[in-house]
Design a protein around this motif. Structure first.
Motif, PDB file in Angstrom:
ATOM      1  N   ASP A  36       0.819  -1.309  -0.159  1.00 41.30           N
ATOM      2  CA  ASP A  36      -0.292  -0.134   0.099  1.00 41.30           C
ATOM      3  C   ASP A  36       0.597   1.193   0.051  1.00 41.30           C
ATOM      4  N   PHE A  37       2.341   1.306   0.729  1.00 35.34           N
ATOM      5  CA  PHE A  37       2.898   2.742   1.212  1.00 35.34           C
ATOM      6  C   PHE A  37       3.873   3.387   0.066  1.00 35.34           C
ATOM      7  N   THR A  38       4.270   1.626  -1.223  1.00 38.12           N
ATOM      8  CA  THR A  38       5.146   2.291  -2.720  1.00 38.12           C
ATOM      9  C   THR A  38       4.141   2.310  -3.167  1.00 38.12           C
ATOM     10  N   THR A  39       3.022   1.719  -3.433  1.00 38.37           N
ATOM     11  CA  THR A  39       1.946   2.623  -4.265  1.00 38.37           C
ATOM     12  C   THR A  39       1.212   3.762  -3.614  1.00 38.37           C
ATOM     13  N   LEU A  40       1.149   4.671  -2.780  1.00 39.65           N
ATOM     14  CA  LEU A  40       0.283   5.164  -2.752  1.00 39.65           C
ATOM     15  C   LEU A  40       2.172   7.306  -3.223  1.00 39.65           C
ATOM     16  N   GLY A  60       9.757   0.174   9.578  1.00 39.84           N
ATOM     17  CA  GLY A  60       9.637   1.944   9.548  1.00 39.84           C
ATOM     18  C   GLY A  60      11.168   2.792   8.731  1.00 39.84           C
ATOM     19  N   ILE A  61      12.182   1.931   9.397  1.00 42.85           N
ATOM     20  CA  ILE A  61      13.513   3.210   8.726  1.00 42.85           C
ATOM     21  C   ILE A  61      13.659   2.491   7.178  1.00 42.85           C
ATOM     22  N   GLU A  62      13.805   1.637   6.462  1.00 46.55           N
ATOM     23  CA  GLU A  62      12.947   0.594   5.602  1.00 46.55           C
ATOM     24  C   GLU A  62      11.821   1.745   4.794  1.00 46.55           C
ATOM     25  N   LEU A  63      11.051   1.868   5.007  1.00 48.60           N
ATOM     26  CA  LEU A  63      10.002   2.195   4.402  1.00 48.60           C
ATOM     27  C   LEU A  63      10.144   4.471   4.235  1.00 48.60           C
ATOM     28  N   LEU A  64      11.067   4.614   5.116  1.00 46.93           N
ATOM     29  CA  LEU A  64      11.461   6.188   5.384  1.00 46.93           C
ATOM     30  C   LEU A  64      12.208   6.374   4.504  1.00 46.93           C
ATOM     31  N   LYS A  65      13.380   5.488   4.075  1.00 46.16           N
ATOM     32  CA  LYS A  65      14.698   5.712   2.584  1.00 46.16           C
ATOM     33  C   LYS A  65      13.772   5.602   1.709  1.00 46.16           C
ATOM     34  N   SER A  70      11.826   8.673  -2.829  1.00 51.00           N
ATOM     35  CA  SER A  70      11.024   8.714  -4.076  1.00 51.00           C
ATOM     36  C   SER A  70      10.470  10.306  -3.630  1.00 51.00           C
ATOM     37  N   GLN A  71      10.153  11.123  -2.517  1.00 64.52           N
ATOM     38  CA  GLN A  71       9.669  12.328  -2.214  1.00 64.52           C
ATOM     39  C   GLN A  71      10.567  12.784  -1.529  1.00 64.52           C
ATOM     40  N   THR A  84      11.681   1.332  21.323  1.00 68.56           N
ATOM     41  CA  THR A  84      12.499   0.988  20.662  1.00 68.56           C
ATOM     42  C   THR A  84      12.601   2.614  20.566  1.00 68.56           C
ATOM     43  N   VAL A  85      12.813   3.622  21.401  1.00 72.37           N
ATOM     44  CA  VAL A  85      13.622   4.851  20.766  1.00 72.37           C
ATOM     45  C   VAL A  85      14.627   5.188  20.235  1.00 72.37           C
ATOM     46  N   LYS A  86      15.314   4.270  20.841  1.00 70.55           N
ATOM     47  CA  LYS A  86      17.115   4.709  19.994  1.00 70.55           C
ATOM     48  C   LYS A  86      17.123   4.095  18.587  1.00 70.55           C
ATOM     49  N   THR A  87      15.417   2.889  18.225  1.00 70.24           N
ATOM     50  CA  THR A  87      15.932   3.061  16.838  1.00 70.24           C
ATOM     51  C   THR A  87      15.012   4.358  16.243  1.00 70.24           C
ATOM     52  N   ALA A  88      14.344   4.560  16.973  1.00 70.93           N
ATOM     53  CA  ALA A  88      13.647   5.885  16.574  1.00 70.93           C
ATOM     54  C   ALA A  88      15.253   6.605  15.739  1.00 70.93           C
ATOM     55  N   VAL A  89      16.019   6.973  17.069  1.00 72.20           N
ATOM     56  CA  VAL A  89      17.262   8.191  16.559  1.00 72.20           C
ATOM     57  C   VAL A  89      17.352   7.727  15.271  1.00 72.20           C
ATOM     58  N   GLU A  90      18.174   6.490  15.266  1.00 70.49           N
ATOM     59  CA  GLU A  90      18.560   6.022  14.388  1.00 70.49           C
ATOM     60  C   GLU A  90      17.721   6.780  12.775  1.00 70.49           C
ATOM     61  N   ALA A  91      16.352   6.485  12.875  1.00 71.11           N
ATOM     62  CA  ALA A  91      15.017   7.623  11.684  1.00 71.11           C
ATOM     63  C   ALA A  91      15.165   9.063  11.577  1.00 71.11           C
ATOM     64  N   LEU A  92      15.997   9.384  12.515  1.00 69.42           N
ATOM     65  CA  LEU A  92      15.937  11.569  12.373  1.00 69.42           C
ATOM     66  C   LEU A  92      16.632  11.100  12.052  1.00 69.42           C
ATOM     67  N   LYS A  93      18.213   9.938  12.021  1.00 72.62           N
ATOM     68  CA  LYS A  93      19.995  10.011  11.021  1.00 72.62           C
ATOM     69  C   LYS A  93      18.978   9.788   9.814  1.00 72.62           C
ATOM     70  N   ASN A  94      18.998   9.316   9.557  1.00 72.66           N
ATOM     71  CA  ASN A  94      18.438   8.821   7.742  1.00 72.66           C
ATOM     72  C   ASN A  94      16.878   9.785   7.423  1.00 72.66           C
ATOM     73  N   GLY A  95      16.933  11.125   7.805  1.00 71.76           N
ATOM     74  CA  GLY A  95      16.137  11.762   7.653  1.00 71.76           C
ATOM     75  C   GLY A  95      14.297  12.034   7.803  1.00 71.76           C
ATOM     76  N   ALA A  96      13.958  11.687   9.080  1.00 75.53           N
ATOM     77  CA  ALA A  96      12.500  11.417   9.753  1.00 75.53           C
ATOM     78  C   ALA A  96      12.964  12.865  10.078  1.00 75.53           C
ATOM     79  N   SER A  97      11.803  13.451  10.781  1.00 73.24           N
ATOM     80  CA  SER A  97      11.619  14.925  11.238  1.00 73.24           C
ATOM     81  C   SER A  97      11.785  15.440  12.504  1.00 73.24           C
TER      82      SER A  97
END
Length: 475
Positions: A36-40, A60-65, A70-71, A84-97
């Motif tokens: 669904d995500f990739t289609t949207l 979430g990290i994979e989908l964030l990338k 794409s956008q 999973t806060v430490k993983t969320a911080v990794e997401a911030l490093k990968n471009g999450a706001s």
């Protein structure tokens, strides 16, 4: 109309956000799996995506990338549980706001977060970061690593999580901690710094937790501790690796429960202090050597920020020089081309702190009618890699140092009508350090390098001796 994408395999979460955001006038699309995500994201353009971190068929990290590829202009908020806060911080490093924690107990805070990232009227995050950094003297400059560090620090500043700052001595760990405090929701509460290596172990417990009247000899009245004074604010624990194992146990209890006892007290006290710790030591190695508790490191290391040494950000050297000249009220001065050349080839083992000391030294030694800082006012060590042969003042000569220091203080007294008292007091602290170090070096020489005899003769501990020699991270 702005468009929001919600990616969560729980139908109720999608329905909740649809109801919340459509009431605010946003268009909402829901995805429950990776397909669904990739289609949207291939069919529609989004302004904001809310992405769950844990998903049955992806993460979430994979989908964030995928989203950022794409956008790239679409903002992303990661949804996570506390574990999973430490993983969320990794997401911030990968471009999450940003990231938000499940369950969404505080709806006001949730709405504020969403409004912040969907509003077009607010000052950009980068502008806010630059304004705060400029005010505090946190120089970001053009260095890529420093820019990434500042962005991550600004993102996590508003989160109520502990932070560990790593970096060599003199890199500016306290300045970074102060920046995080002022970028956080606690900015109008106390920011208090305590150096775990500079205070004797017998006094550190009382400093941190306070003591009751009569708790020990000399405790003639009740004293509030740092945790009590810094309640709702930020406590910066500098040189955390120097804390004794006994203090570490008590710090761990505060971090786990928010509770502590005053020395000699029987009633439990509560604190809502945020901890930012800093070290120039390898704490993982210290854990292996049994000098630092692994469970305490786990509690402190929710987010780790690595501050690069000055030698890796030399492209911003002139920015630091301009700032430091302003700090000592010498903005009318400038460094000659030869001086700048010497500074660019020097490796700066003492980092930003060493650079500041060299600026103060040069300003103190200059004649009043001069405006250019030439190599003769720089320490000889800067010339060793540059080929310059210069006459210089011996910086290890206490008499020469005191002459320069006195000249600088009197210059501040005579030349300027208004001056920040903090600058004067900082100069006094630097004098105290240099004089202490000089006497230690003299005693060390008298005892042929025997540190135990040197410490005994000066009536200090070997730990204090190491600190005065600026060897806090050495064994």
């Amino acid at each position: 109309m702005k468009r929001v994408l919600v990616m969560d395999d729980e139908i109720e979460v999608g329905n909740f956000f649809r109801h919340l955001l459509e009431e605010k006038g946003f268009q909402v699309s829901i995805a429950v799996n990776k397909n669904d995500f990739t289609t949207l994201i291939s069919e529609l353009s989004f302004d904001l995506a809310l992405i769950d971190l844990k998903l049955p068929d992806s993460n979430g990290i994979e989908l964030l990338k995928l989203l950022k590829n794409s956008q790239p202009n679409c903002k992303a908020i990661i949804m996570t549980g506390y574990s999973t806060v430490k993983t969320a911080v990794e997401a911030l490093k990968n471009g999450a706001s940003d990231y938000i924690e499940k369950p969404f107990d505080d709806l006001d805070q949730l709405e504020n977060t969403l409004d912040k990232h969907l509003s077009v009227e607010t000052v950009s995050s980068q502008e806010e970061t630059n304004q705060i950094a400029s005010k505090l003297g946190f120089i970001i400059g053009a260095n890529k690593e420093m820019n990434e560090l500042a962005k991550l620090a600004e993102k996590i500043a508003r989160k109520n999580i502990n932070i560990l700052i790593e970096g060599e001595t003199g890199t500016g760990k306290e300045v970074l901690a102060n920046f995080i405090h002022h970028a956080s929701l606690r900015y109008n509460q106390p920011f208090i710094r305590i150096n775990c290596g500079a205070i004797p172990e017998t006094l550190l417990e009382s400093e941190l937790f306070g003591h009751e009247k009569g708790a020990f000899t000399g405790a003639v009245k009740l004293k509030k501790g740092i945790f009590e004074i810094a309640d709702n604010g930020t406590l910066f624990l500098d040189e955390i690796g120097e804390a004794s194992l006994g203090i570490q146990v008590q710090l761990l209890r505060v971090l786990e429960t928010g509770e502590y006892y005053r020395v000699g007290g029987e009633s439990v006290r509560k604190t809502n202090t945020r901890i930012i710790a800093a070290t120039n030591r390898d704490l993982e190695k210290a854990v292996e050597e049994k000098t630092f508790r692994e469970d305490l490191l786990y509690r402190l290391d929710v987010v780790k920020l690595n501050l690069p040494p000055l030698r890796k950000r030399k492209e911003d050297l002139e920015l630091y020089l301009q700032y430091f000249l302003g700090k000592v009220n010498a903005s009318h001065l400038s460094f000659s081309k030869e001086s700048l050349e010497m500074m660019r080839t020097y490796e700066w083992p003492g980092n930003v702190r060493e650079l500041f000391n060299i600026v103060k030294r040069a300003v103190a030694l200059m004649d009043e009618d001069e405006t250019t800082i030439t190599p003769i006012y720089l320490p000889e060590k800067l010339a060793q890699n540059s080929g310059h042969q210069i006459q210089h003042h011996n910086e290890d000569d206490l008499e020469s140092y005191l002459t320069g220091w006195t000249r600088n203080i009197l210059s501040m007294w005579d030349r300027y009508k208004d001056i920040q008292l903090d600058d004067v007091l900082f100069s006094v602290k630097e004098l105290e350090k240099q004089v202490g170090r000089s006497f230690v070096l003299k005693s060390l020489k008298n005892h042929v390098g025997d540190r135990k005899k040197t410490a005994d003769s000066l009536k200090i501990t070997t730990r204090q001796l190491k600190y005065l020699l600026n060897e806090k991270g050495k064994v």
